[in-house]
Motif scaffolding. Structure first.
Motif, mmCIF file in Angstrom:
data_model
loop_
_atom_site.group_PDB
_atom_site.id
_atom_site.type_symbol
_atom_site.label_atom_id
_atom_site.label_comp_id
_atom_site.label_asym_id
_atom_site.label_seq_id
_atom_site.Cartn_x
_atom_site.Cartn_y
_atom_site.Cartn_z
ATOM 1 N N LEU A 8 23.561 39.046 55.647
ATOM 2 C CA LEU A 8 24.246 40.287 55.067
ATOM 3 C C LEU A 8 25.741 40.286 54.675
ATOM 4 C CD1 LEU A 8 22.773 42.678 57.683
ATOM 5 C CD2 LEU A 8 21.721 42.166 55.282
ATOM 6 N N SER A 9 25.914 40.842 53.882
ATOM 7 C CA SER A 9 27.605 40.930 53.399
ATOM 8 C C SER A 9 27.795 41.935 52.558
ATOM 9 C CB SER A 9 27.870 39.646 52.471
ATOM 10 O OG SER A 9 29.191 39.817 52.232
ATOM 11 N N SER A 10 28.816 42.571 52.842
ATOM 12 C CA SER A 10 29.221 44.220 52.415
ATOM 13 C C SER A 10 30.839 44.343 52.229
ATOM 14 C CB SER A 10 28.708 45.266 53.052
ATOM 15 O OG SER A 10 29.030 46.481 52.313
ATOM 16 N N GLY A 19 27.377 39.007 58.331
ATOM 17 C CA GLY A 19 26.438 38.820 59.822
ATOM 18 C C GLY A 19 25.030 38.365 59.301
ATOM 19 N N ARG A 20 24.444 37.880 60.376
ATOM 20 C CA ARG A 20 23.204 37.611 60.139
ATOM 21 C C ARG A 20 22.308 38.546 61.029
ATOM 22 N NH1 ARG A 20 25.104 31.930 61.207
ATOM 23 N NH2 ARG A 20 25.464 31.119 58.900
ATOM 24 N N VAL A 147 18.977 54.213 59.858
ATOM 25 C CA VAL A 147 17.581 54.336 59.196
ATOM 26 C C VAL A 147 17.579 54.278 57.860
ATOM 27 C CG1 VAL A 147 15.741 55.663 58.909
ATOM 28 C CG2 VAL A 147 16.437 55.277 61.181
ATOM 29 N N ALA A 148 18.894 55.123 57.077
ATOM 30 C CA ALA A 148 18.867 55.176 55.840
ATOM 31 C C ALA A 148 19.468 53.948 55.459
ATOM 32 C CB ALA A 148 19.841 56.111 55.493
ATOM 33 N N ALA A 149 20.410 53.359 55.817
ATOM 34 C CA ALA A 149 21.082 52.171 55.430
ATOM 35 C C ALA A 149 20.127 51.012 55.344
ATOM 36 C CB ALA A 149 22.427 51.916 56.042
#
Length: 184
Positions: A8-10, A19-20, A147-149
């Protein structure tokens, strides 16, 4: 990276977080969705079946008694008959609909948004900071946002099927990208 992890990357405001996630994370995301769905569905159903939910007294009395920084706003709402009437319907039925949406994974982001909004109102209404600013209402708000994300409605939920529903030869979310804000 192993085949059992997802990267993941943002980047927000110039700050990048990376992160992973282990693939088992999907089960915990599903568990969060179902837990919040069941909690809200049960809470709302109890209020609907009792038929006597009334937010007026709470808004006028309980909120000022606990020292909420928004006590005056809550009292004003409690002294506005049409707002009390709206709350008397919106809170129990909102909880039922939010709960159902999460349980079946339909319109999950929309349900989670309204769940987070209700929890924010409950956080300020149930103001209790003797043990710090993070309480159960605040934590539940963050769970709704997670939950949304994570697009939890795509995990054994109806959102996965709705997103792929073909409209004009394209999957719904490709033809109407704005639906991603409601589904997932």
């Amino acid at each position: 990276m192993s085949s059992r992890e997802v990267e993941l990357s943002s980047t927000v405001a110039g700050v990048t977080a990376e992160g992973r996630l282990h693939t088992l994370s999907v089960w915990f995301i599903l568990a969060l969705r179902l837990m919040m769905g069941l909690a809200f569905f049960q809470s709302g159903l109890e209020k609907v079946l009792a038929g006597n939910f009334n937010a007026g007294g709470y808004l006028r009395n309980a909120v000022p008694a606990n020292g909420s920084p928004f006590a005056d706003l809550f009292v004003a709402m409690g002294n506005t008959p049409w707002l009390v009437d709206l709350a008397n319907v919106a809170v129990p039925w909102g909880e039922v609909l939010i709960g159902l949406g999460l349980l079946v994974g339909l319109l999950t982001r929309l349900a989670a948004f309204f769940g987070a909004l209700l929890m924010l109102l409950f956080y300020f209404g149930n103001w209790e900071v003797a043990h710090g600013y993070i309480n159960g209402d605040f934590a539940y708000m963050l769970v709704f946002l997670a939950v949304a994300a994570f697009g939890a409605g795509r995990i054994l939920g109806l959102d996965a099927a709705v997103e792929q529903y073909v409209v004009g030869g394209e999957p719904l979310v490709e033809r109407y990208p704005w639906t991603r804000y409601l589904l997932g």
